[in-house]
Design a protein around this motif. Structure first.
Motif, PDB file in Angstrom:
ATOM      1  N   UNK A   1      10.577  -3.896  10.685  1.00  0.00           N
ATOM      2  CA  UNK A   1      10.848  -3.192   9.432  1.00  0.00           C
ATOM      3  C   UNK A   1      11.922  -3.932   8.632  1.00  0.00           C
ATOM      4  N   UNK A   2      12.925  -4.432   9.309  1.00  0.00           N
ATOM      5  CA  UNK A   2      13.972  -5.215   8.636  1.00  0.00           C
ATOM      6  C   UNK A   2      13.354  -6.420   7.931  1.00  0.00           C
ATOM      7  N   UNK A   3      12.438  -7.095   8.586  1.00  0.00           N
ATOM      8  CA  UNK A   3      11.783  -8.263   7.994  1.00  0.00           C
ATOM      9  C   UNK A   3      10.943  -7.852   6.777  1.00  0.00           C
ATOM     10  N   UNK A   4      10.250  -6.735   6.885  1.00  0.00           N
ATOM     11  CA  UNK A   4       9.467  -6.225   5.759  1.00  0.00           C
ATOM     12  C   UNK A   4      10.391  -5.930   4.578  1.00  0.00           C
ATOM     13  N   UNK A   5      11.507  -5.283   4.858  1.00  0.00           N
ATOM     14  CA  UNK A   5      12.450  -4.921   3.796  1.00  0.00           C
ATOM     15  C   UNK A   5      13.018  -6.165   3.116  1.00  0.00           C
ATOM     16  N   UNK A   6      13.303  -7.196   3.887  1.00  0.00           N
ATOM     17  CA  UNK A   6      13.827  -8.440   3.306  1.00  0.00           C
ATOM     18  C   UNK A   6      12.788  -9.085   2.388  1.00  0.00           C
ATOM     19  N   UNK A   7      11.538  -9.066   2.823  1.00  0.00           N
ATOM     20  CA  UNK A   7      10.464  -9.640   1.999  1.00  0.00           C
ATOM     21  C   UNK A   7      10.292  -8.854   0.708  1.00  0.00           C
ATOM     22  N   UNK A   8      10.304  -7.531   0.809  1.00  0.00           N
ATOM     23  CA  UNK A   8      10.147  -6.681  -0.371  1.00  0.00           C
ATOM     24  C   UNK A   8      11.358  -6.832  -1.289  1.00  0.00           C
ATOM     25  N   UNK A   9      12.546  -6.929  -0.719  1.00  0.00           N
ATOM     26  CA  UNK A   9      13.750  -7.114  -1.527  1.00  0.00           C
ATOM     27  C   UNK A   9      13.668  -8.422  -2.314  1.00  0.00           C
ATOM     28  N   UNK A  10      13.234  -9.481  -1.650  1.00  0.00           N
ATOM     29  CA  UNK A  10      13.112 -10.764  -2.338  1.00  0.00           C
ATOM     30  C   UNK A  10      12.071 -10.676  -3.452  1.00  0.00           C
ATOM     31  N   UNK A  11      10.994  -9.926  -3.216  1.00  0.00           N
ATOM     32  CA  UNK A  11       9.988  -9.724  -4.260  1.00  0.00           C
ATOM     33  C   UNK A  11      10.583  -8.967  -5.445  1.00  0.00           C
ATOM     34  N   UNK A  12      11.414  -7.976  -5.173  1.00  0.00           N
ATOM     35  CA  UNK A  12      12.060  -7.202  -6.243  1.00  0.00           C
ATOM     36  C   UNK A  12      12.953  -8.097  -7.094  1.00  0.00           C
ATOM     37  N   UNK A  13      13.709  -8.974  -6.440  1.00  0.00           N
ATOM     38  CA  UNK A  13      14.570  -9.921  -7.162  1.00  0.00           C
ATOM     39  C   UNK A  13      13.716 -10.829  -8.044  1.00  0.00           C
ATOM     40  N   UNK A  14      12.618 -11.318  -7.503  1.00  0.00           N
ATOM     41  CA  UNK A  14      11.700 -12.201  -8.239  1.00  0.00           C
ATOM     42  C   UNK A  14      11.091 -11.466  -9.433  1.00  0.00           C
ATOM     43  N   UNK A  15      10.721 -10.212  -9.242  1.00  0.00           N
ATOM     44  CA  UNK A  15      10.068  -9.437 -10.297  1.00  0.00           C
ATOM     45  C   UNK A  15      10.982  -9.181 -11.489  1.00  0.00           C
ATOM     46  N   UNK A  16      12.288  -9.146 -11.262  1.00  0.00           N
ATOM     47  CA  UNK A  16      13.209  -8.881 -12.364  1.00  0.00           C
ATOM     48  C   UNK A  16      13.482 -10.109 -13.231  1.00  0.00           C
ATOM     49  N   UNK A  17      12.915 -11.239 -12.870  1.00  0.00           N
ATOM     50  CA  UNK A  17      13.015 -12.427 -13.725  1.00  0.00           C
ATOM     51  C   UNK A  17      11.932 -12.299 -14.802  1.00  0.00           C
ATOM     52  N   UNK A  18      12.330 -12.181 -16.079  1.00  0.00           N
ATOM     53  CA  UNK A  18      11.336 -11.953 -17.144  1.00  0.00           C
ATOM     54  C   UNK A  18      10.175 -12.938 -17.141  1.00  0.00           C
ATOM     55  N   UNK A  19      10.461 -14.199 -16.817  1.00  0.00           N
ATOM     56  CA  UNK A  19       9.409 -15.219 -16.841  1.00  0.00           C
ATOM     57  C   UNK A  19       8.327 -14.972 -15.796  1.00  0.00           C
ATOM     58  N   UNK A  20       8.607 -14.126 -14.812  1.00  0.00           N
ATOM     59  CA  UNK A  20       7.637 -13.867 -13.747  1.00  0.00           C
ATOM     60  C   UNK A  20       6.712 -12.694 -14.037  1.00  0.00           C
ATOM     61  N   UNK A  21       6.949 -12.007 -15.129  1.00  0.00           N
ATOM     62  CA  UNK A  21       6.194 -10.774 -15.352  1.00  0.00           C
ATOM     63  C   UNK A  21       4.753 -11.023 -15.815  1.00  0.00           C
ATOM     64  N   UNK A  22       4.505 -12.106 -16.501  1.00  0.00           N
ATOM     65  CA  UNK A  22       3.120 -12.423 -16.869  1.00  0.00           C
ATOM     66  C   UNK A  22       2.291 -12.712 -15.623  1.00  0.00           C
ATOM     67  N   UNK A  23       2.845 -13.520 -14.704  1.00  0.00           N
ATOM     68  CA  UNK A  23       2.139 -13.831 -13.463  1.00  0.00           C
ATOM     69  C   UNK A  23       1.876 -12.549 -12.673  1.00  0.00           C
ATOM     70  N   UNK A  24       2.864 -11.670 -12.661  1.00  0.00           N
ATOM     71  CA  UNK A  24       2.704 -10.389 -11.965  1.00  0.00           C
ATOM     72  C   UNK A  24       1.541  -9.596 -12.555  1.00  0.00           C
ATOM     73  N   UNK A  25       1.515  -9.488 -13.882  1.00  0.00           N
ATOM     74  CA  UNK A  25       0.445  -8.738 -14.551  1.00  0.00           C
ATOM     75  C   UNK A  25      -0.921  -9.344 -14.274  1.00  0.00           C
TER      76      UNK A  25
END
Length: 407
Positions: free
Chosen positions: A253-277
């Motif tokens: 679970x700790x490993x899952x949380x770290x992966x999700x946390x890193x994804x959250x950090x990545x998602x808050x970069x405006x330049x990444x939102x088009x790729x996300x969509x």
């Protein structure tokens, strides 16, 4: 004869060693069973989906299968039975289920971390177009009351009893001074909202994006208000996990949380939102128009009904904000349960703090945050107010809040 007996002993010992080795192999395989995480087709499923798509689960050494689920009730049932180890989930759902509002009382679902703030909306049908404007709460009540008088019934939809969409809808009704006892409130899964409004099954709904944006794009309805207008930076979705999984596979679970946390950090970069969509708009995930997803992720809301565009900057959907988003606050849990009392789901107040303590994995979150050098906010259990409803909520005294708040 002696040689035969000796060989027999050696053979027996060898077989025993082989059996032990095979057992160890199977035990090892069993311990590494893939982790199953569910999601509902909403834009804010992005932390889990992008952690998968970006290879972050593999980076942290866990194999994760992500599955699209049909409804929040389905997510609830699968987490409780262990069919899912966890899921993208309405943050208030574990408290709704535990208190018996949205499930069997006493059933435990654990909150590991938060996934996002903001990004939901109240959508009204085109029957109200031209009669009430964006954020025009003064007109919303009388307009709905007039339709109620003509129709005898007005129907609103949310996605799960006691879930966040339910709470935002009921707070909106209270702010508009609409009598909730005269309004019919139904439960509809998020992806089915627009289709149901199209055929006239409801007058309004509250759901996460992109479905408010899709309704406006298809000219089925219009965005009357975004939930960040009701409560800026409100808690929304959480990573919710099965009780046994959190206890027996804590390291995973700790490993899952770290992966999700890193994804959250990545998602808050405006330049990444088009790729996300572009990714989450595909059929296996949200299955909706990429442009609508991207626009609302970026805080660009085409409201529909000739209302023009509303730009949110700094209060659009957020996934990290230096850790401000991801910390699961007990005060927010207590606020949600106070709404259950406020709106008549519970006749008596629950043991607010004890339930929050039981269901939120605060220590585990702090452990993960510390390992990733992410600051933990120091604002938990402090009084706060919503943006529109200025009533002070003190998590140490919900009863005082309930004495003054209006339904």
């Amino acid at each position: 004869m002696k040689t035969f007996k000796l060989n027999q002993k050696i053979l027996t010992k060898s077989i025993f060693v082989i059996v032990l080795s095979i057992s160890a192999i199977f035990s090892s395989v069993s311990a590494q069973e893939p982790i199953k995480l569910g999601f509902i087709p909403l834009t804010d499923c992005s932390p889990i989906v992008m952690a998968k798509e970006l290879g972050l689960f593999k980076k942290y050494g866990v194999e994760v299968i992500v599955t699209k689920e049909s409804s929040w009730a389905n997510v609830r049932d699968k987490i409780l039975t262990g069919e899912l180890d966890g899921a993208h989930c309405l943050y208030s759902m574990p408290f709704s289920v535990y208190t018996g509002v949205g499930g069997k009382a006493g059933s435990e679902m654990k909150i590991a971390m938060m996934l996002n703030n903001n990004g939901q909306a109240i959508t009204l049908s085109n029957d109200f177009c031209g009669k009430v404007g964006f954020k025009d709460m003064a007109k919303a009540g009388p307009v709905v009351a007039a339709k109620l008088k003509a129709k005898k019934e007005v129907t609103f939809a949310m996605t799960f009893p006691g879930g966040t969409h339910d709470l935002w809808l009921r707070n909106w009704l209270a702010l508009a001074k609409i009598n909730q006892k005269t309004s019919k409130i139904i439960t509809i899964p998020p992806p089915q909202m627009v289709a149901n409004m199209k055929v006239g099954n409801m007058d309004g709904f509250c759901v996460g994006e992109p479905w408010g944006g899709v309704a406006a794009m298809q000219k089925v309805g219009f965005t009357q208000i975004a939930t960040q207008d009701i409560w800026k930076d409100h808690p929304e979705k959480a990573l919710v996990v099965n009780k046994d999984f959190s206890a027996k596979r804590k390291a995973d679970l700790v490993k899952v949380m770290k992966a999700v946390m890193e994804a959250c950090i990545w998602l808050d970069v405006p330049a990444n939102r088009k790729k996300t969509a572009d990714i989450i708009g595909k059929a296996p995930y949200v299955n909706a128009n990429n442009d609508v997803i991207e626009d609302r992720l970026n805080g660009e809301y085409n409201l529909g009904c000739n209302l023009g565009k509303k730009i949110y900057k700094g209060d659009q959907m957020a996934f990290h904000k230096g850790g401000m988003v991801n910390f699961p606050r007990k005060s927010h849990a207590i606020w949600a349960m106070a709404q259950f009392v406020r709106f008549g789901y519970l006749k008596t107040a629950p043991n607010y703090k004890a339930i929050a303590d039981k269901l939120i994995l605060t220590d585990l979150y702090k452990e993960v945050a510390a390992s990733m050098k992410i600051k933990v906010p120091a604002d938990d259990m402090k009084p706060f107010s919503l943006t529109m409803d200025k009533t002070v909520f003190n998590p140490a005294n919900p009863a005082a809040y309930l004495k003054v708040v209006k339904n």
